[in-house]
Design an enzyme around this catalytic site. Structure first.
Site, PDB file in Angstrom:
ATOM      1  N   ARG A  16      -6.713  76.571 -50.526  1.00 12.56           N
ATOM      2  CA  ARG A  16      -5.936  75.115 -50.983  1.00 12.56           C
ATOM      3  C   ARG A  16      -6.399  74.254 -49.820  1.00 12.56           C
ATOM      4  O   ARG A  16      -6.956  74.598 -48.865  1.00 12.56           O
ATOM      5  CB  ARG A  16      -4.610  74.770 -51.762  1.00 12.56           C
ATOM      6  N   ARG A 109       1.369  66.145 -55.030  1.00 17.10           N
ATOM      7  CA  ARG A 109       0.580  67.371 -54.594  1.00 17.10           C
ATOM      8  C   ARG A 109      -1.179  68.269 -55.234  1.00 17.10           C
ATOM      9  O   ARG A 109      -2.518  67.818 -54.219  1.00 17.10           O
ATOM     10  CB  ARG A 109       0.418  68.438 -53.919  1.00 17.10           C
ATOM     11  N   ARG A 120       4.863  77.497 -62.077  1.00 13.68           N
ATOM     12  CA  ARG A 120       5.197  77.559 -61.327  1.00 13.68           C
ATOM     13  C   ARG A 120       7.315  77.734 -61.695  1.00 13.68           C
ATOM     14  O   ARG A 120       7.830  77.414 -60.708  1.00 13.68           O
ATOM     15  CB  ARG A 120       4.530  77.120 -60.123  1.00 13.68           C
ATOM     16  N   ASN A 143      16.614  69.865 -50.970  1.00 14.51           N
ATOM     17  CA  ASN A 143      15.565  69.756 -49.433  1.00 14.51           C
ATOM     18  C   ASN A 143      15.808  69.092 -50.928  1.00 14.51           C
ATOM     19  O   ASN A 143      14.855  68.096 -51.457  1.00 14.51           O
ATOM     20  CB  ASN A 143      14.346  70.639 -49.833  1.00 14.51           C
ATOM     21  N   ASP A 144      16.969  67.538 -50.729  1.00 15.55           N
ATOM     22  CA  ASP A 144      16.898  66.107 -50.843  1.00 15.55           C
ATOM     23  C   ASP A 144      16.395  65.165 -50.771  1.00 15.55           C
ATOM     24  O   ASP A 144      15.905  64.136 -50.678  1.00 15.55           O
ATOM     25  CB  ASP A 144      18.371  66.163 -52.005  1.00 15.55           C
TER      26      ASP A 144
END
Length: 170
Positions: A16, A109, A120, A143-144
């Site tokens: 990427r 992203r 995904r 993961n907030d």
């Protein structure tokens, strides 16, 4: 706390934007990857979205030889495969607060096609459900809040380092 800067993971997918060969992944051809799989060069390997991924035994041994922490970013197949080995790692699942939040992050992203995004999200949904299996993970971090999630991870790793250093002294 030190960690390896080189990736122990090979993949057949294309890099990427911003990814560096040897740092983020070792980007290899399908033929190279298959040859290494056939030779037993991976502690785990899996296929995702048509691409192969594998964690190199040699790369992990190189990290261990430098007395560094080896952190693997693997999917649920990888977790279950490593559970079958004689390795004794700590298993941490870092998850988005919800599939909706994950979708928003992935879309922002702008690195995924719609097809790969859906794959995904589907895989993440399955993994989030499977991660509830008792004993599969030592810790699940939601993961907030990036800083809070990072501190949780850092503190857990620091505790593991202390335990390992204590065991070496005994």
């Amino acid at each position: 706390m030190s960690s390896a800067s080189a990736s122990p993971v090979n993949t057949t997918r294309q890099p990427r934007p911003g990814e560096v060969n040897g740092k983020d992944y070792h980007f290899v051809t399908r033929e190279e990857m298959q040859k290494e799989i056939d030779a037993g060069g991976f502690i785990e390997h899996a296929q995702f979205s048509g691409n192969l991924y594998g964690t190199s035994k040699a790369a992990i041994q190189a990290v261990q030889a430098q007395n560094q922490i080896c952190i693997l970013d693997i999917d649920m197949q990888g977790v279950k495969n490593i559970k079958k080995t004689d390795l004794n790692p700590i298993y941490i699942s870092i998850q988005a607060p919800s599939i909706e939040v994950l979708e928003k992050r992935l879309r922002e992203r702008q690195t995924e096609t719609e097809e790969s995004l859906q794959k995904r999200l589907n895989a993440a949904s399955i993994d989030m459900e499977l991660s509830k299996e008792p004993g599969l993970f030592d810790l699940i971090i939601i993961n907030d809040d990036l800083e809070k999630a990072y501190n949780q991870l850092k503190n857990t790793l620091a505790e593991e380092i202390q335990k390992a250093q204590g065991a070496k002294k005994s």
